[in-house]
Design a protein around this motif. Structure first.
Motif, PDB file in Angstrom:
ATOM      1  N   GLY A  43      -8.677   5.709   1.461  1.00 26.05           N
ATOM      2  CA  GLY A  43      -9.265   5.961   0.156  1.00 26.05           C
ATOM      3  C   GLY A  43      -9.738   4.654  -0.460  1.00 26.05           C
ATOM      4  O   GLY A  43      -9.359   3.562  -0.028  1.00 26.05           O
ATOM      5  N   ARG A  44     -10.551   4.773  -1.499  1.00 28.08           N
ATOM      6  CA  ARG A  44     -11.106   3.580  -2.137  1.00 28.08           C
ATOM      7  C   ARG A  44     -10.023   2.687  -2.740  1.00 28.08           C
ATOM      8  O   ARG A  44     -10.094   1.466  -2.658  1.00 28.08           O
ATOM      9  CB  ARG A  44     -12.119   3.960  -3.221  1.00 28.08           C
ATOM     10  CG  ARG A  44     -12.807   2.715  -3.810  1.00 28.08           C
ATOM     11  CD  ARG A  44     -13.457   2.945  -5.144  1.00 28.08           C
ATOM     12  NE  ARG A  44     -12.694   3.774  -6.056  1.00 28.08           N
ATOM     13  CZ  ARG A  44     -11.724   3.321  -6.868  1.00 28.08           C
ATOM     14  NH1 ARG A  44     -11.353   2.063  -6.845  1.00 28.08           N
ATOM     15  NH2 ARG A  44     -11.116   4.154  -7.687  1.00 28.08           N
ATOM     16  N   THR A  46      -7.002   2.284  -1.712  1.00 26.49           N
ATOM     17  CA  THR A  46      -6.374   1.552  -0.612  1.00 26.49           C
ATOM     18  C   THR A  46      -7.272   0.404  -0.182  1.00 26.49           C
ATOM     19  O   THR A  46      -6.810  -0.721   0.025  1.00 26.49           O
ATOM     20  CB  THR A  46      -6.065   2.494   0.568  1.00 26.49           C
ATOM     21  OG1 THR A  46      -5.139   3.474   0.123  1.00 26.49           O
ATOM     22  CG2 THR A  46      -5.495   1.740   1.757  1.00 26.49           C
ATOM     23  N   ILE A  62     -13.196   6.555   1.836  1.00 26.12           N
ATOM     24  CA  ILE A  62     -13.498   7.827   1.179  1.00 26.12           C
ATOM     25  C   ILE A  62     -13.473   7.600  -0.332  1.00 26.12           C
ATOM     26  O   ILE A  62     -12.494   7.071  -0.869  1.00 26.12           O
ATOM     27  CB  ILE A  62     -12.461   8.907   1.554  1.00 26.12           C
ATOM     28  CG1 ILE A  62     -12.437   9.123   3.067  1.00 26.12           C
ATOM     29  CG2 ILE A  62     -12.768  10.212   0.817  1.00 26.12           C
ATOM     30  CD1 ILE A  62     -11.276   9.983   3.545  1.00 26.12           C
ATOM     31  N   THR A  63     -14.558   8.002  -0.987  1.00 27.85           N
ATOM     32  CA  THR A  63     -14.634   7.872  -2.443  1.00 27.85           C
ATOM     33  C   THR A  63     -15.555   8.954  -2.998  1.00 27.85           C
ATOM     34  O   THR A  63     -16.447   9.434  -2.302  1.00 27.85           O
ATOM     35  CB  THR A  63     -15.150   6.473  -2.869  1.00 27.85           C
ATOM     36  OG1 THR A  63     -15.214   6.412  -4.296  1.00 27.85           O
ATOM     37  CG2 THR A  63     -16.518   6.163  -2.286  1.00 27.85           C
ATOM     38  N   ARG A  64     -15.333   9.303  -4.256  1.00 28.40           N
ATOM     39  CA  ARG A  64     -16.232  10.241  -4.933  1.00 28.40           C
ATOM     40  C   ARG A  64     -17.463   9.515  -5.470  1.00 28.40           C
ATOM     41  O   ARG A  64     -18.462  10.129  -5.807  1.00 28.40           O
ATOM     42  CB  ARG A  64     -15.508  10.914  -6.108  1.00 28.40           C
ATOM     43  CG  ARG A  64     -14.404  11.847  -5.674  1.00 28.40           C
ATOM     44  CD  ARG A  64     -13.760  12.504  -6.911  1.00 28.40           C
ATOM     45  NE  ARG A  64     -12.505  13.122  -6.545  1.00 28.40           N
ATOM     46  CZ  ARG A  64     -11.314  12.564  -6.702  1.00 28.40           C
ATOM     47  NH1 ARG A  64     -11.210  11.365  -7.218  1.00 28.40           N
ATOM     48  NH2 ARG A  64     -10.219  13.203  -6.335  1.00 28.40           N
ATOM     49  N   SER A  77     -15.498  12.619   1.825  1.00 30.94           N
ATOM     50  CA  SER A  77     -14.389  13.535   2.107  1.00 30.94           C
ATOM     51  C   SER A  77     -13.708  13.116   3.407  1.00 30.94           C
ATOM     52  O   SER A  77     -14.314  12.434   4.249  1.00 30.94           O
ATOM     53  CB  SER A  77     -14.895  14.977   2.232  1.00 30.94           C
ATOM     54  OG  SER A  77     -15.664  15.123   3.415  1.00 30.94           O
ATOM     55  N   GLN A  98      -3.356  10.573  -1.780  1.00 34.23           N
ATOM     56  CA  GLN A  98      -4.240  11.753  -1.765  1.00 34.23           C
ATOM     57  C   GLN A  98      -4.805  11.994  -0.367  1.00 34.23           C
ATOM     58  O   GLN A  98      -4.888  13.134   0.091  1.00 34.23           O
ATOM     59  CB  GLN A  98      -5.404  11.578  -2.747  1.00 34.23           C
ATOM     60  CG  GLN A  98      -5.014  11.638  -4.198  1.00 34.23           C
ATOM     61  CD  GLN A  98      -6.232  11.440  -5.102  1.00 34.23           C
ATOM     62  OE1 GLN A  98      -7.364  11.628  -4.691  1.00 34.23           O
ATOM     63  NE2 GLN A  98      -5.977  11.046  -6.341  1.00 34.23           N
ATOM     64  N   ILE A  99      -5.190  10.935   0.306  1.00 33.38           N
ATOM     65  CA  ILE A  99      -5.754  11.061   1.659  1.00 33.38           C
ATOM     66  C   ILE A  99      -4.656  11.488   2.628  1.00 33.38           C
ATOM     67  O   ILE A  99      -4.881  12.337   3.497  1.00 33.38           O
ATOM     68  CB  ILE A  99      -6.416   9.736   2.105  1.00 33.38           C
ATOM     69  CG1 ILE A  99      -7.442   9.258   1.071  1.00 33.38           C
ATOM     70  CG2 ILE A  99      -7.033   9.874   3.490  1.00 33.38           C
ATOM     71  CD1 ILE A  99      -8.576  10.208   0.774  1.00 33.38           C
TER      72      ILE A  99
END
Length: 161
Positions: A43-44, A46, A62-64, A77, A98-99
């Motif tokens: 994730g971002r 991290t 992974i980021t929105r 995703s 979350q990941i």
């Protein structure tokens, strides 16, 4: 093949304020030995805690957000990240919470460093169903060269029906 790799304190904590809570040089060497030459998905947050892409690994973040991160591939995703690789390539999910939560449903392997000490932190590893996993190997240490508490490297494989 999707592999989770994580170090978890005995109370489930994995971090605090986007930082590690312990420094176990043996665990860092173990992480590097396992993941070097393989893709890593994170994730971002991290990625932000690392501050740079990990060398000798294909780094996927992974980021929105719509970001460009030098030295990394940015996706939106876990499914998109996993889709970048053939199914026979070992891909490591390296955090955060979350990941990990999403990856627990699809992972084939689980490399767990159990840190036998409780820490206070704001991030915990998600609950996982131990009935779905088989312990393949375990190596315990009474302490590290510069770390006073016991820890263990465990490898789990997903049970097949």
């Amino acid at each position: 093949m999707i592999s989770i790799i994580v170090a978890v304190a005995e109370n489930g904590v994995i971090g605090d304020k986007n930082d590690l809570l312990w420094h176990i040089s043996e665990d860092l060497k173990h992480f590097k030995a396992l993941t070097t030459g393989h893709p890593v998905i994170m994730g971002r947050k991290t990625y932000d805690s690392l501050g740079r892409p990990l060398p000798n690994r294909r780094n996927v973040v992974i980021t929105r957000q719509n970001l460009d991160i030098e030295g990394c591939e940015v996706v939106h995703s876990l499914e998109e990240a996993v889709g970048l690789f053939p199914s026979d390539e070992e891909v490591f999910v390296i955090g955060g919470a979350q990941i990990y939560r999403q990856a627990l449903d699809i992972a084939d392997r689980f490399y767990l460093t159990r840190v036998m000490h409780a820490y206070e932190g704001d991030t915990s590893f998600p609950e996982w169903d131990t009935e779905k996993w088989v312990l393949e190997s375990s190596e315990s240490f009474p302490s590290g060269a510069k770390y006073p508490y016991p820890f263990a490297f465990e490898l789990y494989s997903r049970k097949t029906n």
